[in-house]
Design a protein around this motif. Structure first.
Motif, PDB file in Angstrom:
ATOM      1  N   GLY A 185      -3.953  -1.716  15.327  1.00 21.19           N
ATOM      2  CA  GLY A 185      -2.545  -1.723  14.532  1.00 21.19           C
ATOM      3  C   GLY A 185      -2.147  -0.263  14.435  1.00 21.19           C
ATOM      4  O   GLY A 185      -2.810   0.751  14.028  1.00 21.19           O
ATOM      5  N   TYR A 186      -0.792   0.068  14.924  1.00 19.86           N
ATOM      6  CA  TYR A 186      -0.185   1.492  14.882  1.00 19.86           C
ATOM      7  C   TYR A 186      -0.966   2.380  15.590  1.00 19.86           C
ATOM      8  O   TYR A 186      -0.927   3.588  15.230  1.00 19.86           O
ATOM      9  N   ARG A 187      -1.872   1.965  16.731  1.00 20.37           N
ATOM     10  CA  ARG A 187      -2.909   2.773  17.432  1.00 20.37           C
ATOM     11  C   ARG A 187      -3.741   3.673  16.479  1.00 20.37           C
ATOM     12  O   ARG A 187      -3.941   4.803  16.946  1.00 20.37           O
ATOM     13  N   PHE A 206      -0.346   7.602   8.487  1.00 20.54           N
ATOM     14  CA  PHE A 206       0.875   7.547   7.809  1.00 20.54           C
ATOM     15  C   PHE A 206       0.586   7.913   6.437  1.00 20.54           C
ATOM     16  O   PHE A 206      -0.617   8.133   5.982  1.00 20.54           O
ATOM     17  N   TRP A 207       1.714   8.020   5.436  1.00 22.08           N
ATOM     18  CA  TRP A 207       1.567   8.276   4.236  1.00 22.08           C
ATOM     19  C   TRP A 207       0.740   7.158   3.546  1.00 22.08           C
ATOM     20  O   TRP A 207       0.498   7.113   2.244  1.00 22.08           O
ATOM     21  N   ASP A 208       0.445   6.005   4.081  1.00 19.67           N
ATOM     22  CA  ASP A 208      -0.394   4.857   3.664  1.00 19.67           C
ATOM     23  C   ASP A 208      -1.740   5.646   3.102  1.00 19.67           C
ATOM     24  O   ASP A 208      -2.154   5.162   2.162  1.00 19.67           O
ATOM     25  N   ALA A 209      -2.016   6.685   3.886  1.00 18.14           N
ATOM     26  CA  ALA A 209      -3.397   7.060   3.556  1.00 18.14           C
ATOM     27  C   ALA A 209      -3.289   7.912   2.135  1.00 18.14           C
ATOM     28  O   ALA A 209      -3.904   7.839   0.926  1.00 18.14           O
ATOM     29  N   LYS A 262      13.540  -2.679   1.567  1.00 19.98           N
ATOM     30  CA  LYS A 262      12.093  -3.215   2.241  1.00 19.98           C
ATOM     31  C   LYS A 262      11.031  -3.176   1.289  1.00 19.98           C
ATOM     32  O   LYS A 262      10.409  -4.195   1.510  1.00 19.98           O
ATOM     33  N   GLN A 263      10.834  -2.091   0.720  1.00 16.97           N
ATOM     34  CA  GLN A 263       9.740  -1.836  -0.202  1.00 16.97           C
ATOM     35  C   GLN A 263      10.071  -0.913  -1.451  1.00 16.97           C
ATOM     36  O   GLN A 263      11.144  -0.494  -1.376  1.00 16.97           O
ATOM     37  N   ALA A 264       8.970  -0.973  -2.204  1.00 15.91           N
ATOM     38  CA  ALA A 264       9.160  -0.034  -3.437  1.00 15.91           C
ATOM     39  C   ALA A 264       9.872   1.276  -3.027  1.00 15.91           C
ATOM     40  O   ALA A 264       8.982   1.979  -1.980  1.00 15.91           O
TER      41      ALA A 264
HETATM   42  O1  IFM Z   1       3.989   3.789   6.493  1.00 12.36           O
HETATM   43  C1  IFM Z   1       4.264   2.322   6.857  1.00 12.36           C
HETATM   44  C2  IFM Z   1       5.825   2.357   6.366  1.00 12.36           C
HETATM   45  O2  IFM Z   1       6.099   2.609   5.088  1.00 12.36           O
HETATM   46  C3  IFM Z   1       6.371   0.972   6.693  1.00 12.36           C
HETATM   47  N1  IFM Z   1       6.164   0.573   8.027  1.00 12.36           N
HETATM   48  C4  IFM Z   1       4.805   0.552   8.177  1.00 12.36           C
HETATM   49  C5  IFM Z   1       3.977   2.011   8.065  1.00 12.36           C
HETATM   50  C6  IFM Z   1       2.581   1.655   8.214  1.00 12.36           C
HETATM   51  O3  IFM Z   1       1.788   1.051   7.525  1.00 12.36           O
END
Ligand code: IFM
Length: 711
Positions: A310-312, A316-319, A559-561
C-alpha cells in the motif's frame, strides 16, 4: 477471546487470504514479511521488504521492492503438491504470537490416494539479528507410507503490483546446503541474499536462472517425520554473503524473543475487563514496533508499515502524527530513528520549497528513500476516472506535522542532543517556509490560500483550520527552539528580527472560533450543503464511492478529523473545552473515509470527557484492520490506525500527558473497563502505571510496587 497475545484463525477463507496475509505479517524494524502460505495460494501476495530498499522503475515512482523470496516451500506428497487452494485442509490453525514474533501454522492434509500428513510451519524475522529470516517446516506422516518431496530456495523472479524489480539475478551454490543470490534492479539497487537448508541430508538443486531451489525426497512411514530448518540472510548491496547461524530454530527463536521481550517491557498494555481492546492494542503495538525502522539509515515509518504494498511504502504524516508520538512515549529510539529520517530528508524538502520559489523546507507529502516529493500526479477514482492528485503540491500541513513530532519528542524525552543536532534545524527551516508562504490580507490577518487540509474532499481551499492552526503553532515554537541559536539562524538565512516576525505571523494566522465556539474548517465551509450522513447508514463504503467527488466538494461532508484533530494536537493552546463543541459539530459531518480518522476522534472524545463515545470510535478504528472494515487491508496494516489506537489508549483513555512535574494521567475509562495498565518511558526511565475505573480524577495513577515507582 482466549489469549490476547495471539492472533489466530482456524480456517482458510479463500476471499480473505490477501487481507489475512497483512495481519499475519511479521517485521523486525528492518525486514517485514507478509503472512503468506509457504506453499502458495491463489491470489496471495508474497513479499518480504527491507526498509530503505526502494526501486524506481523508469518514468515511475519509487516503491519498496520485494526481496528475493525466502518463504516459498513446495511440498509434494506422493508426487501431489500440497496446496490448500487445490484441496482444503482437514485441519488448520494459524497463530501469530505478539510476545515473540513467532508465526506458526499447522495443517492436516490429504490428497486423493495419498496418506494423511501434518505439516507445521514456524517462521520469524529475528529481532536479535535483523537481517535474518528463519523458517522451520515439520512434516509428519499420520497414516500411510508416503514420499515427501521438498523444494525451497530463493525466488528472484518475485513480482508485485509494480512489476518485477530484479532485472539482474546471479546465484551460486557455495555449499551443498546453501544458495546465494545477488539481485540488481534497473536503477542499480542491489541486494544479496543467502539461504541455508538444514536437516534434510543430501540435497539436489534445480538450476532455475531466477529461482534456484534445493531439493530433497524423503520416505516417511506412519509416525515418522522430517524437519527442515532454513535460514536466510539479507544484506543491502553486493557485499559479502550474510552470515547464517547453524544452531537450532528454537535457539534463534529464543534470541529473537528476548529482544521482543525487551520491546514489550516499555509497551505493555493491559485492559482487564475488555479482552477485545487488549488484543487490539497488542496487535497494534506489535505491528507499529516491528514496522518502524530501527535506524535512520533505513527509512521512515511507511503508511502500511512493512506489511503490504500500500502506498508503495511512502512515508506520510501518518508516521509523524500517529505512530511517532506513541513510539516517543514507549520506544524512543524508534521515534528518534524516524526523526533522523526526516532530518536527512531536509535537503529534499529544501529542493521542493525552491521549486515553488519559496524559502525554507517544504516537506514532501509522500517521501521514499530521500526527502524528495514522490506523490503521484495522477490517480484513479473508484469508477476508473483519471484524476489529478494535488496533495504533493498543496497539502502543506505536513511541514508543521513533522515539527510537531519533533517538538513532542524533545519535550517528552528531554533529548537536547537531538534538538541541538537536528531538531532545531528541522523546526526552524519548516517555520521559515511558513514565513515565506503566508499572505497578509488588507485586514492585517495572515492567510494560507490554496491548500488541502486533512479533509481531502475539499481541494484548493483557503485558510484550512488545521493548516493555519498548525502553521501558527509551528511559527511560535520555532521562535522558542531557535532562541539564541544565532549560528543556525545565520546558516538557514533567517532575516534579522526573525523571532519577532515569526511570533507576529503566528498571532495573525491563529484561527478564531466562530459561533458557539466552532471553528470553520476552511473559508466558506459554513455555507456548503449539509448532508445528513445518517441517511447512508449502514454504510460499507466511504462516501466518495457513493456520492462522487463533485457532490462531496459542495457539501460539508469531511473526509476525516480536521478541526477536531487540530484541537487535539494543540490542546494546550486551545484548551479542551473547545474539543467537545467541535466534536459535536464535525462528528456528524465526518465520513471517516480515511484510516486516520476514527482513532483521532476517539482521542478527542476522551479529552472531551466522554469515555463511552471514545470507546465507540476506538472499537470502529480497531475494526479497520482486524475486520477489514475499509476493505483495503490486503494492501497492508494501516500505520496511522494502529498508532492512533495506541494513542487513543494512552493519551485518550489514560489521559497520559506531561504536567509541570513530569508525566501525569487524567483517566477516563469506559464503564466496562476495570483498569488500564500500561508502561512507558519518560526521561530514560521506564514506568508502569495503572489507571483504574471509577477514579477519573487527576493523579489517578498507581505505580506498581515491583517497578521503579517513578510515577
Ligand atoms: O495520509 C493519509 C491521508 O491523510 C489520507 N489518505 C491516505 C494517506 C495515507 O494513509
Amino acid at each position: 477471546m482466549s489469549d490476547t497475545w495471539l492472533l489466530s484463525e482456524d480456517r482458510v477463507w479463500p476471499e480473505r487470504v490477501p487481507w489475512k496475509e497483512s495481519l499475519f505479517s511479521v517485521a523486525n524494524g528492518h525486514l517485514g514479511t507478509r503472512g503468506t502460505f509457504e506453499e502458495g495460494y491463489g491470489d496471495s501476495v508474497p513479499a518480504t521488504f527491507m526498509h530503505g530498499l526502494f526501486v524506481t522503475p523508469p518514468g515511475d515512482l519509487p516503491y519498496l521492492a520485494p526481496l528475493p523470496d525466502w518463504t516459498t516451500v513446495s511440498i509434494t506428497v506422493d508426487g501431489i503438491r500440497l496446496r490448500l487452494d487445490d484441496r482444503l485442509p482437514a485441519g488448520y490453525e494459524r497463530v501469530l504470537d505478539f510476545r515473540t514474533g513467532l508465526l506458526t501454522r499447522r495443517v492436516l492434509w490429504q490428497a486423493p490416494g495419498t496418506g494423511v500428513i501434518r505439516a507445521e510451519f514456524r517462521r520469524l524475522l529475528s529481532m536479535a539479528d535483523t537481517g535474518l529470516a528463519a523458517l522451520e517446516v515439520n512434516v509428519t506422516s499420520l497414516t500411510d507410507d508416503v514420499q515427501i518431496g521438498i523444494e525451497t530456495g530463493l525466488d528472484g523472479s518475485i513480482s508485485g503490483p509494480y512489476g518485477s524489480p530484479w532485472s539482474g539475478v546471479d546465484w551460486k551454490r557455495p555449499a551443498q546446503d546453501r544458495l546465494t543470490m545477488r539481485a540488481e534492479s534497473d536503477d542499480g539497487a542491489t541486494v544479496t541474499a543467502s539461504s541455508v537448508v538444514l536437516g534434510l541430508g543430501p540435497l539436489g538443486v534445480i538450476h532455475h536462472a531466477r529461482h534456484p531451489r534445493l531439493t530433497a525426497t524423503i520416505d516417511l512411514a506412519p509416525g515418522e517425520w522430517l524437519s527442515l530448518t532454513k535460514y536466510t540472510g539479507y544484506r543491502k548491496g553486493s557485499g559479502p554473503e550474510p552470515d547464517l547461524p547453524d544452531d537450532r530454530f528454537d535457539q534463534v527463536l529464543a534470541r529473537s524473543a528476548a529482544e521482543w521481550a525487551r520491546r514489550w517491557e516499555t509497551s505493555q498494555i493491559e485492559v482487564p475487563g475488555d479482552p477485545f481492546a487488549e488484543h487490539a492494542l497488542r496487535f497494534a503495538a506489535f505491528h507499529v514496533i516491528g514496522g518502524a525502522p530501527g535506524s535512520a539509515e533505513g527509512a521512515g515509518v511507511g503508511a502500511r508499515l512493512l506489511s503490504g504494498y500500500g502506498y508503495r511504502h511512502h512515508v506520510f504524516w501518518d508516521a509523524d502524527i500517529f505512530c511517532v508520538p506513541y513510539l516517543t512515549m514507549t520506544q524512543p529510539d524508534l521515534a528518534r530513528a524516524h526523526l533522523g529520517y526526516r532530518h536527512r530528508g531536509l535537503a529534499g524538502a529544501r529542493r521542493k520549497a525552491a521549486q515553488y520559489g519559496r524559502a525554507g523546507a517544504f516537506c514532501a507529502w509522500e517521501s521514499a528513500g530521500t526527502g524528495d516529493e514522490v506523490t503521484p500526479d495522477w490517480g484513479e477514482t473508484p469508477s476508473g476516472e483519471r484524476i489529478r492528485i494535488r496533495t504533493g503540491e498543496i497539502e502543506e500541513h505536513i511541514v508543521a506535522d513533522v515539527a510537531w513530532a519533533a517538538d513532542h519528542y524533545v519535550r517528552w524525552t528531554g533529548d537536547r542532543a537531538f534538538l541541538d543536532d537536528e531538531g532545531a534545524e528541522m523546526i526552524l527551516d519548516g517555520a521559515r517556509y511558513w514565513q515565506d508562504r503566508v499572505e497578509i490580507g488588507r485586514e492585517g490577518r495572515a492567510h494560507l490560500r490554496h491548500v488541502i487540509g486533512p479533509d481531502e474532499y475539499h481541494v484548493d481551499v483557503d485558510d484550512n483550520f488545521f493548516t493555519n492552526a498548525m502553521a501558527a503553532w509551528h511559527l511560535g515554537i520555532a521562535a522558542e527552539h531557535g532562541a539564541g541559536r544565532n549560528d543556525l539562524a545565520e546558516r538557514l538565512g533567517l532575516p534579522d528580527g526573525w523571532e519577532e516576525e515569526f511570533l507576529d505571523l503566528a498571532g495573525r494566522l491563529q484561527p478564531l472560533p466562530g459561533p458557539e465556539d466552532v471553528f470553520e474548517q476552511h473559508d466558506g465551509y459554513f455555507t456548503l450543503d449539509h448532508i445528513d450522513l445518517s441517511r447512508f447508514e449502514p454504510r460499507l463504503a466511504p462516501l466518495h464511492y457513493i456520492l462522487g467527488e463533485k457532490v462531496l466538494e459542495r457539501s460539508q461532508i469531511t473526509k476525516q478529523a480536521d478541526v477536531v484533530m487540530g484541537l487535539v494536537l494543540l490542546e494546550n493552546l486551545h484548551g479542551r473545552a473547545l474539543i467537545g463543541a467541535n466534536l459535536d459539530y464535525y462528528g456528524p459531518r465526518t465520513d471517516h473515509g480515511s484510516s486516520l480518522s476514527l482513532a483521532m476522534h476517539s482521542i478527542a472524545a476522551s479529552l472531551a470527557g466522554r469515555p463511552e463515545q471514545a470507546y465507540d470510535y476506538f472499537r470502529r478504528a480497531a475494526a479497520i484492520d482486524l475486520e477489514d472494515s475499509m476493505g483495503n487491508s490486503a494492501h497492508g496494516v494501516h500505520a496511522a490506525t494502529q498508532g492512533g489506537l495506541l494513542q487513543a489508549a494512552l493519551v485518550g483513555f489514560a489521559g497520559l500527558h506531561l504536567g509541570l512535574d513530569g508525566p501525569e494521567i487524567r483517566a477516563r475509562l469506559p464503564e466496562h473497563w476495570e483498569a488500564l495498565g500500561f508502561s512507558f518511558v519518560h526521561g530514560g526511565t521506564r514506568h508502569e502505571w495503572e489507571a483504574r475505573a471509577g477514579k477519573p480524577a487527576r493523579g489517578d495513577k498507581a505505580p506498581r510496587a515491583d517497578h521503579d515507582g517513578g510515577g
